[in-house]
Write a protein that holds these residues in place. Structure first.
Motif, short mmCIF file in Angstrom:
data_model
loop_
_atom_site.label_atom_id
_atom_site.label_comp_id
_atom_site.label_asym_id
_atom_site.label_seq_id
_atom_site.Cartn_x
_atom_site.Cartn_y
_atom_site.Cartn_z
N SER A 155 0.85 -1.20 0.00
CA SER A 155 0.00 0.00 0.00
C SER A 155 0.89 1.25 0.00
CB SER A 155 -0.86 0.00 1.24
OG SER A 155 -0.05 0.20 2.38
N MET A 158 2.74 1.75 3.27
CA MET A 158 3.86 0.79 3.38
C MET A 158 5.04 1.26 2.54
SD MET A 158 3.57 -1.84 5.25
CE MET A 158 2.33 -2.75 6.14
N ARG A 161 6.86 3.94 4.12
CA ARG A 161 7.71 3.40 5.19
C ARG A 161 9.01 2.83 4.61
NH1 ARG A 161 4.84 2.35 10.21
NH2 ARG A 161 2.70 3.04 9.91
N THR A 187 -5.43 9.06 7.76
CA THR A 187 -5.01 8.17 8.86
C THR A 187 -3.61 7.63 8.61
OG1 THR A 187 -6.14 6.30 7.81
CG2 THR A 187 -7.34 7.47 9.50
N THR A 188 -3.25 7.44 7.33
CA THR A 188 -1.89 6.99 7.00
C THR A 188 -0.90 8.13 7.25
OG1 THR A 188 -2.96 5.76 5.25
CG2 THR A 188 -0.57 5.77 5.26
N GLN A 191 0.13 8.14 10.73
CA GLN A 191 1.11 7.08 11.03
C GLN A 191 2.51 7.52 10.61
OE1 GLN A 191 -0.22 3.66 8.84
NE2 GLN A 191 -2.06 3.37 10.06
N LEU B 276 -4.55 5.14 13.93
CA LEU B 276 -5.03 3.82 13.53
C LEU B 276 -3.85 2.98 13.05
CD1 LEU B 276 -8.24 4.63 11.52
CD2 LEU B 276 -8.04 3.81 13.86
N GLN B 277 -3.94 1.68 13.27
CA GLN B 277 -2.90 0.79 12.77
C GLN B 277 -3.32 0.27 11.40
OE1 GLN B 277 -0.01 0.48 14.49
NE2 GLN B 277 -1.02 2.06 15.72
N GLY B 278 -2.33 -0.07 10.60
CA GLY B 278 -2.60 -0.77 9.34
C GLY B 278 -3.25 0.09 8.29
N ASP B 279 -3.64 -0.57 7.21
CA ASP B 279 -4.22 0.13 6.07
C ASP B 279 -5.67 -0.29 5.89
OD1 ASP B 279 -1.81 1.44 5.04
OD2 ASP B 279 -1.11 -0.62 4.74
N ARG B 295 -9.18 -2.61 12.41
CA ARG B 295 -8.35 -1.45 12.73
C ARG B 295 -8.91 -0.68 13.92
NH1 ARG B 295 -7.86 2.34 7.89
NH2 ARG B 295 -5.90 2.94 8.84
#
Lengths: 335, 327, 341
Positions: A155, A158, A161, A187-188, A191, B276-279, B295
């Motif tokens: 994704s 990812m 990252r 939301t990404t 992160q 949030l974790q992950g996709d 999630r």
């Protein structure tokens, strides 16, 4: 202690069919180790050209003048092979679009190993080990398997990252992040911003964060430089910039943010569009769009950056007006 | 209450996933929009918010019939438009128009601006040539361009001006509803403010209703009256601006709000952040139960089993969650 | 990967089947509609009597219904001619002699020989010419294209543009005649024509180098252009900038990253061009008197040799289908996005 990165009087000019374009016009800035400097501005303001000048990644049509010092080395005029030895080792960069920034036909692991082995003569096994640790350090689950993945199997978050892991794999002293979260979902983005913040303290690098988003600046930066049409118009600590903004362009940016307005209330808007850098206006380049423009603003020489109370600003306005209007813009911006 | 213009119920829109070169067969279907309801009243702005892959753009395209709807109904002024054809469809398209995210891609580079704006009138055969021209000039002036721009080409305009042209093109039909798909996300902040103000003015002057598709929650709040938050093809929360922003009840909405960077360093340092974790999972194979549960920071055992329906409280604030946050 | 291959092979088989049908219709029923060049009449020789034509029709099975004829043709193509056919078409010959006359692709009308034999005699010539030529044009165009892309507007880039223009605008037979005149007649550096089998490698090369080079020049021009534009595209991609940002040398950036990606469309084009040329490089073969597939095509067309023409069309189609499958496989090997789709 001398700053880790110190840029002064940087001029970057692109040769085009229509004539020279001065994308960066006398930019000076510096970053200390462990600090984040935000460079904020709209498209075409020269923020990306500044970062590419530092990395030496500009196309052949560009010429760079002025001084860029990384530690005690001068980068402007440095021979290509020496500059190359610094790139990816002492200074590294992550880019806006993680979808296109990785080589599509090479496995992620191989791309990370390449970053190691370009700079260090280590056996393949050790490079692989480092690549795996790199992926683990940016929070990628099951890194050993992921080494064998191709970018298209990951994704956007990812991939960004992976880009960060690759940039940090040789423990650079300077990290340039050019709009690192602009292409990502909210939301990404959160992160990735968290990750950059955590890693910055861990590796103790100086970070130059290029962004158009004042929200990202507020969340991430220690110092901020606001750029407009190739020049820095204001440079301040992040708290001062948001609490006591000094330049009319900064006020415009803050007050045009929709997040601080209630429905029904009009957004402040900066009229017009940024000038063409092919043929910029004389004097202050923001003058044609400025609500506070005076006759002196439209004539050369342009206002120089001068420092008061730790904030450097390039504006002819008197201090009292600046304090009053700045306070208004800042209040406007407060919830 | 003002007239209900669009009433959509249980709308499903999918895309086939095909395999095979010579003999293509459908092996799966991506349910991009999977049972969404929507109401739009005259003169209001309804925002559809969510991250990429949530189905918001597909839904928008379905609303204007750019995308066929698999099932469910979309009524425009009481009449189902999902099966409209010919003259009826054309009449519908005069009243419900669309503007797009990328104004550059939406304009034909070899067409003069005036022609581009006039094209919808030509297609629908509205008015005499003279009237058409007058309407085009009127529309150009409404969006802050002048009649002298009529003969220019798209490449002569900046991004903000191009979006103005896109709006003029949508306006020239005198629509009732404009579906705006990420109208300002390609623009710089200062220009973005110009376009948002323009949309706001037009709504006030012309009584337009907007369906606003956006990922930027701040933009949404500035323009919208009501918000619908989507996740993986479903509506997870719906309500007025104040309900959704000030007292979100779905954990996803709360996370979205918390994730957006705040242009205030002091608050940025102190506020609670939910990361949030992950996709977002693939819509080809959405998780069982609540689609957000893998999630969700508050997921409990039942969330992996039961798929929650959107339930409204007496104030009309809807949430699709088994364990919603306290209001 | 295996599924991918199977799908491609099935697709290719379908294409070949369609081609056989088209060839059958064109060279059978369609030809018959113009009675003076019906296959039977062509086979029967000069000024045949109606009885002779009738006999030939029976001999070739042309009196049977079309579907039956097609099935017989297909059966022969797949499993080879049946004993009954052999007995009918070459009565009184030994099996070996008969094999030379009756083949899967049928028998030539012009000579007492099978089309298979004609094609298999001609194919090595075309194969040699194509492979040698391809090696030459790749050796010229890939480096030239890469270097022009790395230094756009440089002297090298401009010169290569001129080369591309010349190569694309000079017809290959004209260039061929020029080369023959100067290098074969005036200065006698190379032989004017002929083919020597590869069992004598030096003679083989000596005879082929001139036609192969002339053919290669034309293709090199196209390949310089496509390599240059592909490389320019790829050099502007973000991942190339990433490679530079890692500190990769220019050579490494170009070879390991940009060229690997630029190669994908070039490989596709190369495979298709090879397939096309293996079906006969007519102009160059005729100009240099090389008796390859292209030359055979011209001969067959001149002599209204229907089975040979049909055989060559079918053979070329099969070669192109095979080339396509190989291109797909190579692309899948080079591009994980295709392989892991």
């Amino acid at each position: 202690m001398a700053p880790l990165l110190s840029v002064s009087g940087l001029h970057t000019t692109f040769r085009t069919d229509d004539g020279p374009v001065g994308a960066v016009d006398g930019v000076s800035l510096s970053v200390d180790a462990g600090k984040v400097l935000g460079v904020v501005g709209e498209s075409g303001c020269g923020k990306s050209a500044t970062s590419l000048s530092i990395m030496g990644l500009l196309p052949r049509t560009a010429t760079v003048e002025g001084s860029i010092r990384l530690g005690d080395r001068e980068l402007v005029g440095m021979p290509d092979d020496q500059l190359r030895a610094l790139r990816g080792a002492e200074m590294a960069m992550i880019f806006q679009d993680p979808m296109t920034s990785l080589d599509p036909v090479i496995r992620v692991g191989a791309q990370l190993e390449e970053a190691v082995r370009i700079h260090r003569d280590v056996p393949k096994q050790e490079a692989r080990e480092m690549a795996m640790k790199g992926l683990a350090s940016v929070g990628i689950p099951s890194p050993e398997e992921r080494l064998r993945s191709y970018p298209f199997e990951m994704s956007g978050g990812m991939r960004q990252r992976v880009m960060i892991a690759m940039a940090l794999i040789n423990r650079p002293r300077l990290l340039i992040a050019d709009e690192p979260t602009t292409a990502l979902d909210v939301t990404t983005q959160a992160q990735i911003l968290d990750l950059i913040r955590d890693l910055r303290t861990e590796v103790d690098a100086a970070v130059l964060l290029i962004t158009h988003d004042l929200g990202v600046v507020a969340e991430m930066c220690d110092e901020v430089a606001v750029m407009y049409a190739g020049r820095i118009v204001e440079r301040a600590s992040v708290d001062d910039l948001f609490a006591r903004p000094q330049h009319p362009y900064t006020w415009g940016l803050l007050t045009s943010l929709p997040g601080r307005h209630r429905a029904g209330e009009r957004l402040h808007q900066i009229p017009g569009t940024p000038p063409s850098l092919l043929n910029p206006p004389p004097g202050c380049r923001f003058a044609p769009r400025c609500d506070f423009v005076m006759d002196s603003c439209r004539a050369d020489p342009a206002p120089a950056l001068s420092t008061h109370d730790g904030t450097a600003v390039a504006c002819h306005l008197d201090a009292a007006t600046r304090a009053r209007e700045g306070a208004r813009a800042a209040r406007d911006d407060a919830p | 209450m003002s007239e209900l213009l669009i009433r959509a119920r249980d709308v499903r829109i999918g895309f086939p996933v095909t395999r095979g070169i010579v003999f293509q067969r459908e092996v799966a279907r991506v349910q991009a929009v999977d049972g969404v309801d929507l109401d739009l009243h005259e003169g209001e702005t309804l925002a559809i918010v969510g991250e990429s892959g949530c189905g918001k753009t597909t839904l928008a395209r379905g609303l204007v019939r750019l995308q066929p709807v698999d099932s469910g109904t979309i009524e425009y002024r009481g009449r189902d438009i999902t099966g409209l054809r010919g003259r009826d469809l054309s009449a519908f398209r005069r009243e419900v128009t669309m503007i797009f995210q990328d104004p550059i891609a939406a304009l034909d580079p070899r067409m003069r601006i005036g022609q581009s704006v006039q094209e919808p009138l030509d297609i629908h055969d509205i008015g005499t040539p003279k009237e058409r021209r007058a309407r085009v000039q009127n529309a150009l002036e409404r969006v802050g361009l002048s009649a002298e721009h009529y003969n220019r080409f798209p490449h002569e305009f900046s991004g903000g001006q191009r979006q103005r042209i896109g709006i003029a093109r949508a306006l020239v039909m005198n629509p009732k509803v404009i579906v705006c798909d990420e109208p300002v996300s390609a623009l710089d902040v200062s220009v973005q403010a110009q376009i948002l103000n323009l949309l706001d003015d037009l709504q006030r002057d012309l009584g337009l209703a907007y369906v606003l598709i956006a990922h930027d929650l701040d933009v949404v709040r500035y323009l919208s009256d009501r918000v619908q938050v989507m996740y993986l093809g479903r509506t997870v929360e719906a309500g007025t601006d104040d309900q959704v922003y000030d007292a979100p009840r779905h954990p996803y909405t709360a996370a979205l709000l918390a994730a957006r960077p705040v242009a205030d360093p002091a608050r940025a340092r102190t506020r609670d952040r939910i990361v949030l974790q992950g996709d977002v999972p693939s819509p080809i194979d959405p998780p069982a139960g609540c689609r957000f549960h893998p999630r969700c920071p508050m997921a409990q055992a039942g969330c992996a089993v039961t798929d929650p329906a959107l339930e409204q409280d007496p104030a009309g604030h809807g949430v699709a969650c088994l364990h919603p946050l306290a209001p | 990967m295996v599924r991918f291959l199977i799908r491609r092979i099935i697709g290719g088989a379908i294409v070949v089947l369609v081609v056989t049908l088209a060839v059958f219709v064109l060279f059978g029923p369609v030809l018959r509609m113009q009675s003076d060049i019906s296959p039977a009449r062509l086979y029967a020789g000069k000024n045949p009597t109606p009885e002779q034509i009738q006999r030939v029709s029976e001999l070739l099975g042309l009196d049977k219904p079309y579907y039956e004829q097609y099935l017989i043709t297909m059966r022969r193509l797949v499993v080879g001619p049946s004993d009954e056919e052999k007995a009918r078409l070459c009565p009184g010959s030994t099996p070996d002699e008969c094999d030379a006359i009756v083949g899967r692709f049928g028998s030539s009308f012009a000579e007492q020989v099978s089309v298979d034999r004609l094609i298999w005699d001609a194919f090595p010539v075309t194969l040699s010419l194509t492979v040698l030529s391809a090696i030459i044009w790749l050796l010229i165009s890939i480096p030239l294209g890469i270097f022009s892309a790395m230094r756009p507007r440089s002297l090298l880039d401009r010169s290569s543009t001129v080369f591309v223009l010349i190569g694309q605008s000079l017809p290959v037979y004209y260039l061929g005649l020029l080369a023959l005149y100067f290098l074969a007649y005036e200065f006698e550096v190379f032989p004017p024509s002929g083919y020597v089998p590869i069992s004598d490698p030096i003679g083989w090369l000596y005879h082929l180098i001139l036609p192969a080079t002339v053919l290669a020049l034309q293709f090199a021009a196209i390949y310089v252009r496509i390599t240059r534009s592909q490389m320019l595209d790829q050099m502007g991609e973000d991942y190339v900038r990433t490679a530079r940002a890692k500190g990769a040398s220019e050579k490494r950036t170009v070879v390991r990253h940009a060229f690997r990606n630029a190669m994908l469309p070039i490989v596709t084009m190369f495979g298709l061009d090879l397939g096309l040329l293996l079906g006969g490089a007519i102009l160059i073969e005729v100009t240099f008197g090389l008796q390859g597939i292209g030359w055979l095509t011209v001969q067959a067309a001149k002599r209204l040799d229907v089975p040979t023409t049909a055989g060559i069309v079918l053979f070329s189609a099969i070669i192109i289908v095979i080339a396509n499958i190989i291109v797909d496989l190579v692309n899948a090997a080079l591009d994980p996005r295709i392989r892991l789709e």
